[in-house]
Design a protein around this motif. Structure first.
Motif, PDB file in Angstrom:
ATOM      1  N   SER A   1       5.539 -11.266 -66.889  1.00  0.00           N
ATOM      2  CA  SER A   1       6.267 -10.720 -68.049  1.00  0.00           C
ATOM      3  C   SER A   1       5.725 -11.316 -69.363  1.00  0.00           C
ATOM      4  N   LYS A   2       5.469 -12.637 -69.337  1.00  0.00           N
ATOM      5  CA  LYS A   2       4.926 -13.265 -70.551  1.00  0.00           C
ATOM      6  C   LYS A   2       3.531 -12.745 -70.855  1.00  0.00           C
ATOM      7  N   ARG A   3       2.766 -12.580 -69.786  1.00  0.00           N
ATOM      8  CA  ARG A   3       1.398 -12.084 -69.968  1.00  0.00           C
ATOM      9  C   ARG A   3       1.420 -10.710 -70.606  1.00  0.00           C
ATOM     10  N   LYS A   4       2.277  -9.871 -70.059  1.00  0.00           N
ATOM     11  CA  LYS A   4       2.348  -8.490 -70.543  1.00  0.00           C
ATOM     12  C   LYS A   4       2.722  -8.477 -72.031  1.00  0.00           C
ATOM     13  N   GLU A   5       3.713  -9.272 -72.369  1.00  0.00           N
ATOM     14  CA  GLU A   5       4.177  -9.321 -73.755  1.00  0.00           C
ATOM     15  C   GLU A   5       3.042  -9.753 -74.688  1.00  0.00           C
ATOM     16  N   LYS A   6       2.342 -10.823 -74.296  1.00  0.00           N
ATOM     17  CA  LYS A   6       1.280 -11.355 -75.151  1.00  0.00           C
ATOM     18  C   LYS A   6       0.095 -10.398 -75.249  1.00  0.00           C
ATOM     19  N   VAL A   7      -0.269  -9.835 -74.118  1.00  0.00           N
ATOM     20  CA  VAL A   7      -1.446  -8.956 -74.100  1.00  0.00           C
ATOM     21  C   VAL A   7      -1.193  -7.715 -74.959  1.00  0.00           C
ATOM     22  N   LEU A   8      -0.022  -7.117 -74.776  1.00  0.00           N
ATOM     23  CA  LEU A   8       0.284  -5.899 -75.536  1.00  0.00           C
ATOM     24  C   LEU A   8       0.349  -6.202 -77.040  1.00  0.00           C
ATOM     25  N   LYS A   9       0.902  -7.364 -77.373  1.00  0.00           N
ATOM     26  CA  LYS A   9       1.029  -7.743 -78.787  1.00  0.00           C
ATOM     27  C   LYS A   9      -0.363  -7.905 -79.421  1.00  0.00           C
ATOM     28  N   VAL A  10      -1.226  -8.618 -78.722  1.00  0.00           N
ATOM     29  CA  VAL A  10      -2.549  -8.876 -79.308  1.00  0.00           C
ATOM     30  C   VAL A  10      -3.407  -7.600 -79.321  1.00  0.00           C
ATOM     31  N   LEU A  11      -3.217  -6.764 -78.301  1.00  0.00           N
ATOM     32  CA  LEU A  11      -3.971  -5.500 -78.291  1.00  0.00           C
ATOM     33  C   LEU A  11      -3.527  -4.600 -79.453  1.00  0.00           C
TER      34      LEU A  11
END
Lengths: 417, 234
Positions: free
Chosen positions: B119-129
């Motif tokens: 969940s944390k990964r998804k949040e961070k990845v989507l934000k930076v993308l």
């Protein structure tokens, strides 16, 4: 670790061609091993079954020294009633023994009143013999093709097929048996041919059958004596353990000089087929070694190529901070996953192959026996064992390339063209 | 306070009997949240400088501090851990993993280095993308992207772990002029957004213009001091 394994699995799925080629090679190797093991194992089991269940029995007890001079069928190494009772008591005490049957082995002259030839005979107690060798009647042909309730009655004889053909003896004919007894005197008795028996592998596979009481009369045994006791145990897989127990028990039965009186042997010591069985085992092991070599070389090659092709990728992984141990773990996981996929595929296809072989029944001839049916099977333990070896070899083959990848300096790897 | 402090650093490569002095007695400091470039001709020592700051290589002489850590003394494992947790990298040839999608490429450091939850990964990845404008390309593989897009993904991958410092060796060398300027501006925007220090090398005058601090290297020496764009030579 699970994450690394997932990434490894994903990498394998994305490098489709390489994964497919290597998997196919390993799968094919495993398939060959499963089919070969199934067929060879089936052949071996069937032959052992033929030998033990229709002729030799699983174990035999004799007077000490009998087996070493078995070719001359000596009549001086007999087991008397008192000794038989002792052995019987020992056998009854062993819960693994299912049945036992006394026998007399003898050589005699067989005549059809025109011609005479020698014959080796196995004198049996039909009721007990059928419990020890349940398939014995499968080898026999009887009058009208019907199997009688009792295999053999006193006054009847069953003669080997080759001999019957040679002397042109038919079921129902009268024949004469002439035998030397222990003292050297000769005795003869008339018999009716009750059946013809097919020849089986090994010297004991060419024997005729007669009733044990007739043999005792023919050999003029004042008191009933026997030559051997044939044994059948409840679980054939336990043969070695039961043999060890019985050997120990037999060793306790000693003569006045304190030496053991009896000897016990498994079918392996009594039949030449045990050497063939060993050869089959050796060939199976050879096949496994070949397969392991295929797996080892395939995975070693593919992983080395993988490391070589992915130098820049490894450099990038390392540069952005992936620990060397994780890089090594990733490549090891790829090797393991490759082994797992291939093993799974090999097992599924192999089991399917065995199923197909069982549908299209394979018949073959061995020696003088023909129309033998192969029913290949492979045990779960065999599959598990072979699969475990492949997985271990897969990881082992990946060690060197994985170590190499983990030791790459990122600067050098990034500069790789 | 300086994020990077380089004291009298030299790097000598020995090839047989030939010595190549890649860096000679370089001393400089780079402040937090700055946007710095090393410029100079080929062989001037730009890449060596970035490699040493980035713990990819070690100096022959001198000390180098990143944050409070003297990185020149780290062993192999410590260097890897430091790179993973403190630094981000952008490469000239993008160096994206060809078998991974845009999303997976950016997610990679969070899985392999940070061990973060899905969940944390998804949040961070989507934000930076989203920050680099590549959210709509998240399911594409690198060979489906243009050069400029690939470098945007590389920028996202470098930033996803929220490093203190991002190092980029010739990040625009494989891009056309327009894309090059866009990528550099993106990096500067990211500096503004995430307060991350960016150090990059280039020999493209158009790209140099975008840097706030320029260090010029020649034959391994810092030759002209530092210059701040729009501020003049310092």
């Amino acid at each position: 670790m699970i994450r690394i394994f997932k990434i490894a699995l994903r990498n394998l799925m994305r490098y489709k061609r390489r994964t497919l080629l290597t998997s196919m090679l390993i799968t094919l190797g495993l398939l060959m091993v499963i089919l070969f093991s199934g067929l060879a194992g089936s052949f071996k089991e069937m032959m052992i079954g033929q030998i033990t269940d229709s002729n030799l029995a699983q174990m035999q007890i004799h007077k000490k020294g009998y087996v070493s001079s078995i070719d001359t069928s000596p009549l001086n190494l007999t087991i008397n009633q008192k000794e038989y009772k002792k052995i019987e008591k020992t056998l009854k005490e062993n819960s693994d023994v299912e049945a036992y049957s006394p026998r007399i082995k003898l050589s005699a002259m067989l005549s059809n009143f025109k011609e005479t030839t020698n014959i080796r005979l196995n004198a049996i107690d039909p009721e007990k013999e059928i419990q020890v060798c349940p398939n014995i009647s499968e080898r026999m042909k009887f009058s009208g093709g019907n199997k009688p309730n009792i295999l053999l009655k006193p006054g009847q004889i069953i003669i080997p097929a080759k001999l019957a053909a040679g002397l042109q003896i038919k079921i129902g004919d009268s024949v004469v048996l002439v035998a030397n007894n222990r003292d050297g005197s000769v005795n003869g008795l008339n018999f009716t041919v009750a059946g013809i028996i097919e020849t089986l592998l090994g010297p004991q596979g060419k024997e005729g059958y007669m009733h044990i009481k007739d043999a005792q009369s023919l050999l003029r045994m004042g008191k009933p004596e026997i030559i051997e006791i044939a044994l059948r145990i409840k679980k054939f897989d336990e043969l070695d353990n039961v043999y060890a127990d019985l050997e120990f028990a037999m060793a306790k039965l000693k003569n006045k000089k304190g030496k053991p009186v009896f000897e016990i042997h498994t079918w392996e010591k009594l039949s030449p087929f045990s050497n063939i069985a060993q050869m089959i085992d050796l060939m199976t092991i050879s096949m496994k070694i070949i397969m392991i070599a295929i797996v080892l070389i395939s995975i070693l090659n593919v992983m080395m190529m993988s490391v070589y092709e992915r130098v820049r990728e490894i450099g990038t992984m390392s540069a952005i901070g992936t620990a060397p141990s994780k890089i090594m773990g990733l490549f090891l996981a790829e090797g393991l996953a490759l082994g797992l996929i291939s093993t799974l595929a090999g097992n599924i296809i192999g089991i399917f192959g065995i199923y197909i072989l069982n549908i299209y029944k394979i018949r073959y001839a061995f020696g003088r026996m023909d129309n033998l049916l192969l029913s290949p099977t492979i045990s779960f333990s065999e599959l598990a064992w072979v699969s475990a070896i492949i997985l271990v070899v897969s990881v082992f083959a990946t060690l060197q390339p994985a170590y190499k990848a983990s030791r790459m300096e990122p600067v050098d790897a990034l500069g790789h063209v | 306070m300086a994020l990077v402090q380089i004291d009298n650093v030299s790097k000598i490569y020995q090839t047989g009997e030939v010595q190549v002095k890649a860096l000679q007695d370089v001393t400089l400091s780079i402040g937090k949240a700055s946007f710095v470039t090393f410029v100079g001709p080929s062989g001037s020592g730009k890449t060596t400088m970035l490699n040493i700051i980035g713990c990819l290589d070690q100096p022959t002489k001198g000390k180098i501090f990143v944050g409070n850590a003297q990185v020149g003394t780290f062993n192999r494992r410590q260097r890897a851990a430091f790179r993973g947790h403190t630094l981000g990298f952008i490469f000239q040839a993008f160096n994206l993993f060809q078998v991974l999608t845009t999303y997976e490429n950016v997610e990679y450091p969070l899985v392999m280095i940070k061990n973060e939850s899905i969940s944390k990964r998804k949040e961070k990845v989507l934000k930076v993308l989203e920050s680099v404008g590549m959210l709509d390309q998240k399911d594409k593989f690198p060979d489906q992207l243009s050069g400029g897009q690939k470098q945007r993904v590389a920028v996202a991958r470098a930033l996803v772990t929220q490093p203190k410092l991002v190092l980029a060796d010739e990040p625009t060398a494989n891009l056309d002029k327009k894309s090059a300027v866009n990528v550099i501006r993106l990096m500067r925007d990211m500096r503004d957004k995430f307060n991350t220090t960016f150090i990059f090398s280039t020999h493209d005058p158009g790209v140099m213009e975008e840097a706030e601090v320029i260090h010029t290297l020649e034959d391994g020496r810092l030759v002209s001091g530092s210059r701040k764009n729009n501020v003049g030579e310092i």
